[in-house]
Design an enzyme around this catalytic site. Structure first.
Site, PDB file in Angstrom:
ATOM      1  N   TYR A  32     -10.494 -80.991  20.256  1.00 37.06           N
ATOM      2  CA  TYR A  32     -11.580 -80.197  19.682  1.00 37.06           C
ATOM      3  C   TYR A  32     -12.626 -81.150  19.080  1.00 37.06           C
ATOM      4  CZ  TYR A  32     -13.549 -75.676  18.766  1.00 37.06           C
ATOM      5  OH  TYR A  32     -14.350 -74.566  18.818  1.00 37.06           O
ATOM      6  N   HIS A  37     -15.571 -87.574  15.976  1.00 39.58           N
ATOM      7  CA  HIS A  37     -14.794 -88.248  17.030  1.00 39.58           C
ATOM      8  C   HIS A  37     -15.710 -89.058  17.925  1.00 39.58           C
ATOM      9  CE1 HIS A  37     -12.242 -84.543  16.289  1.00 39.58           C
ATOM     10  NE2 HIS A  37     -11.359 -85.506  16.115  1.00 39.58           N
ATOM     11  N   GLN A  61       3.408 -83.347  12.920  1.00 42.49           N
ATOM     12  CA  GLN A  61       2.704 -83.580  11.653  1.00 42.49           C
ATOM     13  C   GLN A  61       2.287 -82.289  10.952  1.00 42.49           C
ATOM     14  OE1 GLN A  61      -0.426 -85.921  13.801  1.00 42.49           O
ATOM     15  NE2 GLN A  61      -1.848 -84.955  12.392  1.00 42.49           N
ATOM     16  N   LYS A 149     -12.729 -90.287   7.084  1.00 43.88           N
ATOM     17  CA  LYS A 149     -12.551 -88.996   6.416  1.00 43.88           C
ATOM     18  C   LYS A 149     -11.077 -88.805   6.049  1.00 43.88           C
ATOM     19  CE  LYS A 149     -12.856 -84.709   8.209  1.00 43.88           C
ATOM     20  NZ  LYS A 149     -11.707 -83.966   7.668  1.00 43.88           N
ATOM     21  N   ARG A 187     -11.534 -78.266  11.625  1.00 45.13           N
ATOM     22  CA  ARG A 187     -11.151 -77.085  10.844  1.00 45.13           C
ATOM     23  C   ARG A 187     -12.370 -76.332  10.287  1.00 45.13           C
ATOM     24  NH1 ARG A 187      -6.310 -80.437   9.444  1.00 45.13           N
ATOM     25  NH2 ARG A 187      -4.530 -79.288  10.266  1.00 45.13           N
TER      26      ARG A 187
HETATM   27  O1  PAF Z   1      -6.421 -87.801  12.692  1.00 43.57           O
HETATM   28  C1  PAF Z   1      -5.888 -87.143  13.608  1.00 43.57           C
HETATM   29  O2  PAF Z   1      -6.552 -86.429  14.353  1.00 43.57           O
HETATM   30  C2  PAF Z   1      -4.378 -87.226  13.804  1.00 43.57           C
HETATM   31  O3  PAF Z   1      -3.722 -87.303  12.597  1.00 43.57           O
HETATM   32  C3  PAF Z   1      -3.952 -88.365  14.738  1.00 43.57           C
HETATM   33  C4  PAF Z   1      -4.266 -89.725  14.156  1.00 43.57           C
HETATM   34  C5  PAF Z   1      -4.630 -88.215  16.092  1.00 43.57           C
HETATM   35  C6  PAF Z   1      -2.439 -88.299  14.970  1.00 43.57           C
HETATM   36  O4  PAF Z   1      -2.053 -87.090  15.545  1.00 43.57           O
END
Ligand code: PAF
Length: 281
Positions: A32, A37, A61, A149, A187
């Site tokens: 997303y 990114h 996670q 962030k 989010r």
């Molecule tokens: O920051 C994120 O998007 C996630 O925590 C990561 C580093 C891709 C691990 O799943």
């Protein structure tokens, strides 16, 4: 750009790159993708011969009460962004490709995960370290890129890389914000229009804290208390935490002795948002 689903395909691609002596940059993401990114991907493309982006919503996670099921996903859009940016390989595995049914090996970091998000989300950083460790082993990149962030995540990954002797340079990239100051986050899509307006209280509090620190306030608690009071003026905001910690050890500090990370997590309605700044002196 290739889009692959299996670890074997990534390893074959990497083997071929290494044969040609090409440097590899890895940008781990949960997809997303947004401008935050993109800033990591652009930097990776500038600094490496080949860039691999992983696009994987890592179940390990998320706690059972968290947003794993509703976490936004859009592979088509992610692929278009990566392709346009010059990414060579997009790795989009299914959970059962990354985790065997009887997977029992986790990477846990002590101390740095005790405070901030680690306190509210106790298993979170074990999940992050485990998947990042796996990605590092699969891709064996020269450099890997993470956003500031997630400041605690960045500090933790740097420490994990040092402690476990990964030969990978970790690059932290600045927070990217919307024009009105809200830090970019996947989010943010959860916010309705009233919540979107209310969410500005986070960056306002960040600006307040930064100005207090810049103007010489040495008492970290005073800065934190003033930031909290400002956030409390927003009826839709509920503070999870606002804390000042040493930016490397992520231990609570009471004095603004740089580098100090002031980080917050605030619920706007049901959406938990994070933001931070680092005081470098
Ligand atoms: O920051 C994120 O998007 C996630 O925590 C990561 C580093 C891709 C691990 O799943």
């Amino acid at each position: 750009m290739k889009i692959v689903k299996t670890i074997k395909e990534v390893k074959d691609f990497v083997k071929n790159c290494k044969k040609q002596d090409l440097s590899i940059g890895l940008v781990p993401t949960m997809g997303y993708l947004h401008e935050g990114h993109k800033s990591l991907i652009d930097r990776a493309c500038k600094e490496n011969d080949v860039v691999i982006v992983s696009d994987f919503v890592n179940p390990v996670q998320f706690a059972p009460n968290e947003d794993l099921a509703t976490y936004p996903r859009d592979l088509k859009r992610d692929a278009a962004l990566c392709q346009a940016a010059g990414v060579a390989l997009l790795f989009n595995p299914e959970p059962n490709e990354m985790y065997f049914e009887d997977f029992h090996t986790y990477v846990t970091i002590q101390s740095l995960s005790d405070e901030l998000c680690g306190k509210t989300r106790p298993a979170h950083f074990t999940g992050v370290c485990t998947v990042v460790c796996k990605l590092f082993n699969i891709v064996t990149p020269d450099k890997a890129y993470f956003g500031q962030k997630d400041a605690q995540q960045l500090a933790i990954i740097k420490r994990m890389v040092r402690d476990l002797n990964f030969d990978i340079e970790i690059i932290g990239c600045p927070i990217v914000r919307e024009c009105d100051g809200l830090a970019k986050s996947s989010r943010n899509t959860y916010l309705n229009s009233d919540e979107r307006k209310a969410a500005l209280i986070l960056s306002k509090a960040i600006n307040l804290g930064m100005n207090l620190a810049k103007n010489g306030e040495k008492d970290a608690n005073k800065i934190v208390e003033q930031m909290k009071s400002l956030i409390d003026t927003e009826p839709l905001a509920v503070i999870d935490y606002v804390k000042a910690v040493d930016a490397n050890s992520i231990q609570i500090v009471s004095e603004m002795k740089p580098p100090v990370l002031i980080a917050m997590a605030v619920y706007i309605g049901k959406t938990r948002l994070i933001d931070n700044f680092i005081y470098e002196g």
